[in-house]
Write a protein that holds these residues in place. Structure first.
Motif, PDB file in Angstrom:
ATOM      1  N   ALA A 184      -5.846  -3.251  -5.829  1.00  0.00           N
ATOM      2  CA  ALA A 184      -5.135  -2.119  -5.233  1.00  0.00           C
ATOM      3  C   ALA A 184      -4.623  -1.198  -6.319  1.00  0.00           C
ATOM      4  O   ALA A 184      -4.253  -1.663  -7.402  1.00  0.00           O
ATOM      5  CB  ALA A 184      -3.957  -2.627  -4.406  1.00  0.00           C
ATOM      6  N   LEU A 185      -4.619   0.090  -6.013  1.00  0.00           N
ATOM      7  CA  LEU A 185      -3.979   1.073  -6.882  1.00  0.00           C
ATOM      8  C   LEU A 185      -2.812   1.679  -6.104  1.00  0.00           C
ATOM      9  O   LEU A 185      -2.984   2.113  -4.953  1.00  0.00           O
ATOM     10  CB  LEU A 185      -4.969   2.168  -7.286  1.00  0.00           C
ATOM     11  CG  LEU A 185      -4.397   3.304  -8.143  1.00  0.00           C
ATOM     12  CD1 LEU A 185      -3.916   2.782  -9.507  1.00  0.00           C
ATOM     13  CD2 LEU A 185      -5.436   4.407  -8.335  1.00  0.00           C
ATOM     14  N   PHE A 186      -1.627   1.631  -6.691  1.00  0.00           N
ATOM     15  CA  PHE A 186      -0.426   2.185  -6.057  1.00  0.00           C
ATOM     16  C   PHE A 186      -0.073   3.529  -6.709  1.00  0.00           C
ATOM     17  O   PHE A 186      -0.046   3.625  -7.953  1.00  0.00           O
ATOM     18  CB  PHE A 186       0.778   1.246  -6.225  1.00  0.00           C
ATOM     19  CG  PHE A 186       0.836   0.101  -5.244  1.00  0.00           C
ATOM     20  CD1 PHE A 186      -0.295  -0.383  -4.611  1.00  0.00           C
ATOM     21  CD2 PHE A 186       2.060  -0.519  -4.956  1.00  0.00           C
ATOM     22  CE1 PHE A 186      -0.223  -1.464  -3.715  1.00  0.00           C
ATOM     23  CE2 PHE A 186       2.149  -1.590  -4.063  1.00  0.00           C
ATOM     24  CZ  PHE A 186       0.992  -2.065  -3.447  1.00  0.00           C
ATOM     25  N   GLY A 187       0.167   4.536  -5.893  1.00  0.00           N
ATOM     26  CA  GLY A 187       0.690   5.803  -6.393  1.00  0.00           C
ATOM     27  C   GLY A 187       2.201   5.694  -6.561  1.00  0.00           C
ATOM     28  O   GLY A 187       2.830   4.808  -5.979  1.00  0.00           O
ATOM     29  N   ILE A 188       2.774   6.570  -7.378  1.00  0.00           N
ATOM     30  CA  ILE A 188       4.224   6.523  -7.631  1.00  0.00           C
ATOM     31  C   ILE A 188       4.858   7.865  -7.299  1.00  0.00           C
ATOM     32  O   ILE A 188       4.555   8.880  -7.933  1.00  0.00           O
ATOM     33  CB  ILE A 188       4.520   6.161  -9.106  1.00  0.00           C
ATOM     34  CG1 ILE A 188       3.830   4.854  -9.496  1.00  0.00           C
ATOM     35  CG2 ILE A 188       6.027   6.071  -9.342  1.00  0.00           C
ATOM     36  CD1 ILE A 188       4.001   4.464 -10.968  1.00  0.00           C
ATOM     37  N   GLN A 189       5.741   7.870  -6.316  1.00  0.00           N
ATOM     38  CA  GLN A 189       6.446   9.099  -5.924  1.00  0.00           C
ATOM     39  C   GLN A 189       7.491   9.440  -6.969  1.00  0.00           C
ATOM     40  O   GLN A 189       8.242   8.583  -7.417  1.00  0.00           O
ATOM     41  CB  GLN A 189       7.142   8.888  -4.566  1.00  0.00           C
ATOM     42  CG  GLN A 189       7.820  10.138  -4.017  1.00  0.00           C
ATOM     43  CD  GLN A 189       8.842   9.810  -2.929  1.00  0.00           C
ATOM     44  OE1 GLN A 189       9.597   8.848  -3.051  1.00  0.00           O
ATOM     45  NE2 GLN A 189       8.852  10.616  -1.876  1.00  0.00           N
ATOM     46  N   ALA A 204       1.394  14.994  -1.982  1.00  0.00           N
ATOM     47  CA  ALA A 204       0.313  14.978  -2.981  1.00  0.00           C
ATOM     48  C   ALA A 204      -0.325  13.587  -3.044  1.00  0.00           C
ATOM     49  O   ALA A 204      -1.548  13.452  -3.083  1.00  0.00           O
ATOM     50  CB  ALA A 204       0.872  15.371  -4.349  1.00  0.00           C
ATOM     51  N   LEU A 205       0.513  12.546  -3.016  1.00  0.00           N
ATOM     52  CA  LEU A 205      -0.025  11.177  -3.113  1.00  0.00           C
ATOM     53  C   LEU A 205      -0.832  10.820  -1.868  1.00  0.00           C
ATOM     54  O   LEU A 205      -1.909  10.223  -1.950  1.00  0.00           O
ATOM     55  CB  LEU A 205       1.126  10.179  -3.301  1.00  0.00           C
ATOM     56  CG  LEU A 205       1.903  10.268  -4.611  1.00  0.00           C
ATOM     57  CD1 LEU A 205       3.049   9.252  -4.611  1.00  0.00           C
ATOM     58  CD2 LEU A 205       0.989  10.041  -5.822  1.00  0.00           C
ATOM     59  N   ILE A 208      -4.280  12.138  -1.867  1.00  0.00           N
ATOM     60  CA  ILE A 208      -5.200  11.393  -2.747  1.00  0.00           C
ATOM     61  C   ILE A 208      -5.559  10.067  -2.071  1.00  0.00           C
ATOM     62  O   ILE A 208      -6.721   9.668  -2.022  1.00  0.00           O
ATOM     63  CB  ILE A 208      -4.543  11.134  -4.122  1.00  0.00           C
ATOM     64  CG1 ILE A 208      -4.240  12.459  -4.837  1.00  0.00           C
ATOM     65  CG2 ILE A 208      -5.432  10.234  -4.992  1.00  0.00           C
ATOM     66  CD1 ILE A 208      -3.297  12.308  -6.034  1.00  0.00           C
ATOM     67  N   GLY A 209      -4.531   9.378  -1.545  1.00  0.00           N
ATOM     68  CA  GLY A 209      -4.756   8.120  -0.834  1.00  0.00           C
ATOM     69  C   GLY A 209      -4.660   6.911  -1.751  1.00  0.00           C
ATOM     70  O   GLY A 209      -5.408   6.808  -2.729  1.00  0.00           O
ATOM     71  N   PHE A 210      -3.700   6.019  -1.453  1.00  0.00           N
ATOM     72  CA  PHE A 210      -3.495   4.819  -2.265  1.00  0.00           C
ATOM     73  C   PHE A 210      -3.305   3.604  -1.355  1.00  0.00           C
ATOM     74  O   PHE A 210      -2.968   3.751  -0.169  1.00  0.00           O
ATOM     75  CB  PHE A 210      -2.269   4.999  -3.174  1.00  0.00           C
ATOM     76  CG  PHE A 210      -2.479   6.024  -4.257  1.00  0.00           C
ATOM     77  CD1 PHE A 210      -2.038   7.328  -4.086  1.00  0.00           C
ATOM     78  CD2 PHE A 210      -3.145   5.682  -5.435  1.00  0.00           C
ATOM     79  CE1 PHE A 210      -2.251   8.292  -5.072  1.00  0.00           C
ATOM     80  CE2 PHE A 210      -3.367   6.633  -6.414  1.00  0.00           C
ATOM     81  CZ  PHE A 210      -2.927   7.935  -6.234  1.00  0.00           C
ATOM     82  N   GLU A 211      -3.493   2.402  -1.927  1.00  0.00           N
ATOM     83  CA  GLU A 211      -3.344   1.166  -1.144  1.00  0.00           C
ATOM     84  C   GLU A 211      -1.865   0.810  -0.971  1.00  0.00           C
ATOM     85  O   GLU A 211      -1.501  -0.010  -0.143  1.00  0.00           O
ATOM     86  CB  GLU A 211      -4.066   0.002  -1.833  1.00  0.00           C
ATOM     87  CG  GLU A 211      -5.601   0.102  -1.803  1.00  0.00           C
ATOM     88  CD  GLU A 211      -6.129   1.188  -2.718  1.00  0.00           C
ATOM     89  OE1 GLU A 211      -6.490   2.272  -2.210  1.00  0.00           O
ATOM     90  OE2 GLU A 211      -6.119   0.995  -3.939  1.00  0.00           O
ATOM     91  N   GLY A 212      -1.020   1.422  -1.787  1.00  0.00           N
ATOM     92  CA  GLY A 212       0.424   1.219  -1.711  1.00  0.00           C
ATOM     93  C   GLY A 212       1.106   2.370  -2.420  1.00  0.00           C
ATOM     94  O   GLY A 212       0.454   3.138  -3.151  1.00  0.00           O
ATOM     95  N   TYR A 213       2.401   2.520  -2.173  1.00  0.00           N
ATOM     96  CA  TYR A 213       3.139   3.664  -2.722  1.00  0.00           C
ATOM     97  C   TYR A 213       4.461   3.189  -3.327  1.00  0.00           C
ATOM     98  O   TYR A 213       5.223   2.476  -2.647  1.00  0.00           O
ATOM     99  CB  TYR A 213       3.409   4.689  -1.621  1.00  0.00           C
ATOM    100  CG  TYR A 213       2.134   5.316  -1.093  1.00  0.00           C
ATOM    101  CD1 TYR A 213       1.342   4.634  -0.158  1.00  0.00           C
ATOM    102  CD2 TYR A 213       1.696   6.559  -1.543  1.00  0.00           C
ATOM    103  CE1 TYR A 213       0.151   5.187   0.308  1.00  0.00           C
ATOM    104  CE2 TYR A 213       0.513   7.115  -1.068  1.00  0.00           C
ATOM    105  CZ  TYR A 213      -0.253   6.426  -0.150  1.00  0.00           C
ATOM    106  OH  TYR A 213      -1.436   6.979   0.305  1.00  0.00           O
ATOM    107  N   ALA A 214       4.682   3.537  -4.575  1.00  0.00           N
ATOM    108  CA  ALA A 214       5.946   3.170  -5.230  1.00  0.00           C
ATOM    109  C   ALA A 214       6.892   4.358  -5.186  1.00  0.00           C
ATOM    110  O   ALA A 214       6.467   5.509  -5.115  1.00  0.00           O
ATOM    111  CB  ALA A 214       5.686   2.765  -6.682  1.00  0.00           C
ATOM    112  N   ILE A 215       8.169   4.045  -5.181  1.00  0.00           N
ATOM    113  CA  ILE A 215       9.227   5.049  -5.332  1.00  0.00           C
ATOM    114  C   ILE A 215       9.705   4.936  -6.768  1.00  0.00           C
ATOM    115  O   ILE A 215      10.336   3.935  -7.144  1.00  0.00           O
ATOM    116  CB  ILE A 215      10.379   4.817  -4.338  1.00  0.00           C
ATOM    117  CG1 ILE A 215       9.854   4.938  -2.897  1.00  0.00           C
ATOM    118  CG2 ILE A 215      11.521   5.796  -4.588  1.00  0.00           C
ATOM    119  CD1 ILE A 215      10.824   4.481  -1.846  1.00  0.00           C
TER     120      ILE A 215
END
Ligand SMILES: CNc1nc2cc3nc[nH]c(=O)c3cc2[nH]1
Length: 373
Positions: A184-189, A204-205, A208-215
């Motif tokens: 998985a690749l997680f984007g970071i807000q 924006a994230l 792009i689309g990610f498997e998970g999202y970090a704050i």
């Protein structure tokens, strides 16, 4: 066992959620706390002890491992799981945050960052592409985008410029990550404490689309009140059906407040680092074992705790071995703290599952005395 990476949302209670992340190396129960295994070890802990505390996943630091022993060497030796004898999931951070906090002579451009190692002064480079390559060589199951985390306080222009750079780096990270089933690749807000910047970053994230999202961009000195104010709106800007990971948090009450606001995953050095400095976390609050008042106390750290330190040792003994700087002191106090943090997560997972998070939270606060116990 699954060959894919997927998140199953389970119960919700208010904004709090419980669920399971399925990975080829095992399931991660959420809300989850990740112990930090900086240089391929959770300090003072054997991997089997980390698993015994209830941890389903641990965190590895790209910055430390790229400097020593290098990602290429770990890859040649079979990857980070084999290298450190941890067969469950590993999340690696992207290195950007630690370059800014540890390295010297840093030069940041649109392309990436060059810096000198804090270990031996050697020159190194990180970019979205290089960070993805390092995390692939390490073999981590959850990879973090290469981003920039601005130090707070910062003015809006600085926050906006930094967030937009991180979003361009997120796109490059996604491109460089490639097609890796089971990983998985997680984007970071980003966006600091600016609601509109957080919104722009989330959009924006998601595009792009990610498997998970970090704050990201929090737990950098803003204080709990400001962090919770941001968490009152930031998590729900992110996709409801993907894990939400709050980076670098935190003290037990930070963790409870974050789960209450919809966070699913967290990591922090606090329980392990505190284990080495004598700070002990219990359901009744915090104590420091080096305080002389413990030297004749036959009681365990916490009467209700089932960890090896509380089952077999007195405060008097733990005071003694801490004062004597015995290695077992770090082992027992780290184990206790990690066990307590995992107990906290298990308590919240059960409370959310039973629709009684508010009652659990009230009890959590009621039994904690202020100050040293
Ligand atoms: C201990 N606090 C803390 N650890 C962090 C790590 C991070 N990594 C990447 N990006 C971040 O924004 C970020 C923020 C963080 N805050």
């Amino acid at each position: 066992m699954t060959t894919r990476f997927s998140f199953q949302l389970g119960a919700t209670d208010g904004k709090a959620r419980s669920g399971v992340i399925d990975t080829p190396r095992g399931a991660i129960r959420t809300p989850a706390f990740m112990p930090v295994g900086t240089a391929a070890t959770v300090k003072a802990m054997m991997p089997e002890s980390v698993a015994a505390t209830g941890a389903d996943i641990l965190l590895g630091n790209t910055y430390h491992l790229m400097l020593r022993p290098t990602a290429e060497r770990i890859d040649r030796l079979g990857g980070l799981h084999r290298f450190m004898n941890w067969s469950k999931p590993i999340l690696t951070d992207s290195g950007g945050f630690q370059v800014m906090s540890l390295a010297s002579l840093r030069k940041l451009t649109e392309e990436g960052v060059t810096f000198k190692s804090h270990i031996d002064g050697s020159k190194h480079h990180l970019s979205p592409e290089r960070s993805m390559e390092i995390q692939r060589l390490l073999g981590s199951d959850i990879v973090m985008c290469f981003d920039e985390c601005p130090a707070l306080p910062a003015d809006r222009d600085r926050i906006a410029a930094s967030m937009r750079l991180s979003m361009r780096w997120a796109a490059r990270s996604r491109e460089a990550f490639g097609d890796r089933p089971g990983h998985a690749l997680f984007g970071i807000q980003q966006g600091g404490l600016e609601r509109d910047m957080r919104e722009e970053s989330a959009e924006a994230l998601k595009a792009i689309g990610f498997e998970g999202y970090a704050i990201g961009g929090l737990a950098v000195g803003e204080g709990q009140e400001a962090m919770f104010e941001c968490l009152d709106y930031a998590p729900e800007m992110l996709p409801v059906d993907r894990p939400r990971y709050l980076m670098g948090v935190g003290k037990p009450d930070d963790i409870v407040g974050a789960v209450k606001r919809g966070v699913d995953m967290m990591d922090c050095v606090l329980p392990s680092r505190s284990g080495r400095t004598g700070q002990v976390f219990t359901r009744h609050g915090v104590l420091n074992i080096k305080n002389a008042r413990h030297q004749d106390d036959p009681r365990p750290l916490d009467e209700q705790c089932t960890c090896p330190a509380c089952r077999n040792y007195s405060r008097a003994y733990l005071h003694h071995v801490f004062r004597s700087q015995e290695i077992i002191s770090s082992m027992l106090l780290t184990w206790h703290n990690l066990h307590y943090f995992q107990e906290l997560m298990q308590g919240m997972r059960e409370a959310i599952g039973g629709g009684r998070f508010d009652a659990w939270e009230a009890e959590f606060h009621a039994q904690r005395a202020e100050g040293d116990i």
